[in-house]
Design a protein around this motif. Structure first.
Motif, PDB file in Angstrom:
ATOM      1  N   LEU A   1      26.008 -13.511 -19.480  1.00 44.41           N
ATOM      2  CA  LEU A   1      26.953 -13.364 -20.582  1.00 44.41           C
ATOM      3  C   LEU A   1      26.216 -13.072 -21.884  1.00 44.41           C
ATOM      4  N   HIS A   2      25.129 -13.787 -22.117  1.00 48.90           N
ATOM      5  CA  HIS A   2      24.348 -13.550 -23.335  1.00 48.90           C
ATOM      6  C   HIS A   2      23.743 -12.150 -23.325  1.00 48.90           C
ATOM      7  N   GLY A   3      23.265 -11.701 -22.189  1.00 42.47           N
ATOM      8  CA  GLY A   3      22.723 -10.347 -22.094  1.00 42.47           C
ATOM      9  C   GLY A   3      23.769  -9.298 -22.427  1.00 42.47           C
ATOM     10  N   HIS A   4      24.970  -9.482 -21.916  1.00 40.96           N
ATOM     11  CA  HIS A   4      26.062  -8.539 -22.209  1.00 40.96           C
ATOM     12  C   HIS A   4      26.429  -8.582 -23.691  1.00 40.96           C
TER      13      HIS A   4
ATOM     14  N   THR B   1      19.744   9.139 -14.384  1.00 42.03           N
ATOM     15  CA  THR B   1      19.565  10.273 -15.293  1.00 42.03           C
ATOM     16  C   THR B   1      20.408  10.091 -16.542  1.00 42.03           C
ATOM     17  N   ARG B   2      21.664   9.683 -16.373  1.00 40.98           N
ATOM     18  CA  ARG B   2      22.538   9.463 -17.538  1.00 40.98           C
ATOM     19  C   ARG B   2      22.028   8.317 -18.404  1.00 40.98           C
ATOM     20  N   LEU B   3      21.513   7.261 -17.786  1.00 40.36           N
ATOM     21  CA  LEU B   3      20.921   6.139 -18.514  1.00 40.36           C
ATOM     22  C   LEU B   3      19.769   6.631 -19.383  1.00 40.36           C
ATOM     23  N   ILE B   4      18.852   7.386 -18.777  1.00 44.01           N
ATOM     24  CA  ILE B   4      17.696   7.891 -19.515  1.00 44.01           C
ATOM     25  C   ILE B   4      18.152   8.834 -20.627  1.00 44.01           C
ATOM     26  N   ASP B   5      19.129   9.686 -20.341  1.00 42.39           N
ATOM     27  CA  ASP B   5      19.666  10.583 -21.368  1.00 42.39           C
ATOM     28  C   ASP B   5      20.183   9.791 -22.569  1.00 42.39           C
ATOM     29  N   ARG B   6      20.952   8.716 -22.314  1.00 40.40           N
ATOM     30  CA  ARG B   6      21.497   7.898 -23.407  1.00 40.40           C
ATOM     31  C   ARG B   6      20.381   7.241 -24.211  1.00 40.40           C
ATOM     32  N   LEU B   7      19.417   6.671 -23.504  1.00 39.11           N
ATOM     33  CA  LEU B   7      18.329   5.975 -24.193  1.00 39.11           C
ATOM     34  C   LEU B   7      17.444   6.941 -24.964  1.00 39.11           C
ATOM     35  N   GLU B   8      17.268   8.142 -24.414  1.00 40.08           N
ATOM     36  CA  GLU B   8      16.473   9.158 -25.112  1.00 40.08           C
ATOM     37  C   GLU B   8      17.212   9.652 -26.356  1.00 40.08           C
ATOM     38  N   ALA B   9      18.507   9.902 -26.231  1.00 38.77           N
ATOM     39  CA  ALA B   9      19.304  10.365 -27.372  1.00 38.77           C
ATOM     40  C   ALA B   9      19.316   9.325 -28.490  1.00 38.77           C
TER      41      ALA B   9
ATOM     42  N   CYS C   1      24.219  -4.669 -30.105  1.00 34.89           N
ATOM     43  CA  CYS C   1      23.319  -3.553 -30.427  1.00 34.89           C
ATOM     44  C   CYS C   1      23.940  -2.203 -30.089  1.00 34.89           C
ATOM     45  N   GLU C   2      25.231  -2.224 -29.770  1.00 36.60           N
ATOM     46  CA  GLU C   2      25.971  -1.019 -29.402  1.00 36.60           C
ATOM     47  C   GLU C   2      25.385  -0.319 -28.178  1.00 36.60           C
ATOM     48  N   LEU C   3      24.998  -1.131 -27.211  1.00 37.75           N
ATOM     49  CA  LEU C   3      24.475  -0.639 -25.938  1.00 37.75           C
ATOM     50  C   LEU C   3      25.291  -1.223 -24.801  1.00 37.75           C
ATOM     51  N   GLY C   4      25.182  -0.590 -23.649  1.00 37.21           N
ATOM     52  CA  GLY C   4      25.706  -1.179 -22.436  1.00 37.21           C
ATOM     53  C   GLY C   4      24.688  -2.171 -21.898  1.00 37.21           C
ATOM     54  N   ALA C   5      25.142  -3.109 -21.096  1.00 38.76           N
ATOM     55  CA  ALA C   5      24.242  -4.123 -20.546  1.00 38.76           C
ATOM     56  C   ALA C   5      23.130  -3.497 -19.716  1.00 38.76           C
ATOM     57  N   THR C   6      23.440  -2.455 -18.943  1.00 39.38           N
ATOM     58  CA  THR C   6      22.420  -1.806 -18.127  1.00 39.38           C
ATOM     59  C   THR C   6      21.387  -1.111 -19.007  1.00 39.38           C
ATOM     60  N   ASP C   7      21.825  -0.548 -20.138  1.00 42.15           N
ATOM     61  CA  ASP C   7      20.890   0.098 -21.061  1.00 42.15           C
ATOM     62  C   ASP C   7      19.877  -0.919 -21.597  1.00 42.15           C
ATOM     63  N   LEU C   8      20.384  -2.079 -22.038  1.00 42.71           N
ATOM     64  CA  LEU C   8      19.486  -3.108 -22.559  1.00 42.71           C
ATOM     65  C   LEU C   8      18.582  -3.644 -21.456  1.00 42.71           C
ATOM     66  N   TYR C   9      19.130  -3.800 -20.270  1.00 44.47           N
ATOM     67  CA  TYR C   9      18.344  -4.251 -19.118  1.00 44.47           C
ATOM     68  C   TYR C   9      17.210  -3.269 -18.823  1.00 44.47           C
ATOM     69  N   ALA C  10      17.517  -1.973 -18.854  1.00 38.97           N
ATOM     70  CA  ALA C  10      16.494  -0.955 -18.606  1.00 38.97           C
ATOM     71  C   ALA C  10      15.410  -0.991 -19.678  1.00 38.97           C
ATOM     72  N   LEU C  11      15.805  -1.179 -20.936  1.00 40.96           N
ATOM     73  CA  LEU C  11      14.808  -1.276 -22.010  1.00 40.96           C
ATOM     74  C   LEU C  11      13.923  -2.496 -21.821  1.00 40.96           C
ATOM     75  N   ASN C  12      14.509  -3.594 -21.355  1.00 44.14           N
ATOM     76  CA  ASN C  12      13.712  -4.787 -21.077  1.00 44.14           C
ATOM     77  C   ASN C  12      12.711  -4.522 -19.959  1.00 44.14           C
TER      78      ASN C  12
ATOM     79  N   PRO D   1      16.314  -1.305 -29.989  1.00 39.78           N
ATOM     80  CA  PRO D   1      17.561  -1.220 -30.746  1.00 39.78           C
ATOM     81  C   PRO D   1      17.493  -1.988 -32.067  1.00 39.78           C
ATOM     82  N   ALA D   2      18.012  -1.354 -33.108  1.00 38.53           N
ATOM     83  CA  ALA D   2      18.148  -2.051 -34.383  1.00 38.53           C
ATOM     84  C   ALA D   2      19.075  -3.235 -34.157  1.00 38.53           C
ATOM     85  N   GLY D   3      18.724  -4.350 -34.702  1.00 36.78           N
ATOM     86  CA  GLY D   3      19.573  -5.527 -34.561  1.00 36.78           C
ATOM     87  C   GLY D   3      19.309  -6.355 -33.324  1.00 36.78           C
ATOM     88  N   LEU D   4      18.387  -5.910 -32.461  1.00 33.97           N
ATOM     89  CA  LEU D   4      18.132  -6.672 -31.236  1.00 33.97           C
ATOM     90  C   LEU D   4      17.573  -8.056 -31.558  1.00 33.97           C
ATOM     91  N   ASP D   5      16.593  -8.108 -32.451  1.00 29.84           N
ATOM     92  CA  ASP D   5      16.016  -9.414 -32.796  1.00 29.84           C
ATOM     93  C   ASP D   5      17.070 -10.328 -33.419  1.00 29.84           C
TER      94      ASP D   5
END
Length: 148
Positions: A18-21, A63-71, A27-38, A95-99
């Protein structure tokens, strides 16, 4: 096992998820996006296939995940230093605001840890390390990769 241990542990895992989501949304990301960055922050550069395997995504969603994170400026695709025909995904920002999003939980967990002795902390962190390996092996087994 103490009575209610399973429920307590399941509540703990649910709270972490729940905290991860909530952190991702802050940070205006999806949970999978933040998980991938981690994952990239922990491992460093990975091929798209490795990142897909670690996130549990198939080729198209990876591919879509990487596209979003790259953009968004969090990763870049680069030639692999080992094989210039391959591409790796490198983390280049967070992501800005992650900390700020993670700050309250980090503070509370730090306060919890302060209440433990060094020996108790050693046991906790031994558990974290060993449980991480156990969960990774079990996930690989569920994906059909091994008989772990």
């Amino acid at each position: 096992m103490p009575s209610g241990a399973s429920e307590t542990y399941r509540r703990y895992l649910s709270a972490v998820m729940l905290h991860g989501h909530a952190s991702a949304k802050a940070c205006e990301l999806g949970a999978t996006d933040l998980y991938a960055l981690n994952i990239l922050g922990l491992t460093g550069p990975l091929t798209p296939g490795e990142l897909g395997a670690r996130t549990g995504l198939t080729t198209g969603p990876t591919t879509r995940l990487i596209d979003r994170l790259e953009a968004a400026g969090y990763v870049r695709r680069a030639p692999s230093p080992d094989d210039r025909r391959k591409v790796i995904v490198e983390p280049v920002g967070k992501p800005a605001g992650l900390d700020e999003a993670m700050g309250p939980a980090r503070k509370r967990i730090g306060e919890l840890f302060a209440g433990y002795t060094p020996d108790q902390l050693a046991v906790l962190f031994d558990y974290f390390a060993r449980a991480s390996e156990a969960y990774q092996a079990a996930a690989e087994q569920l994906r059909g990769g091994t008989d772990a």
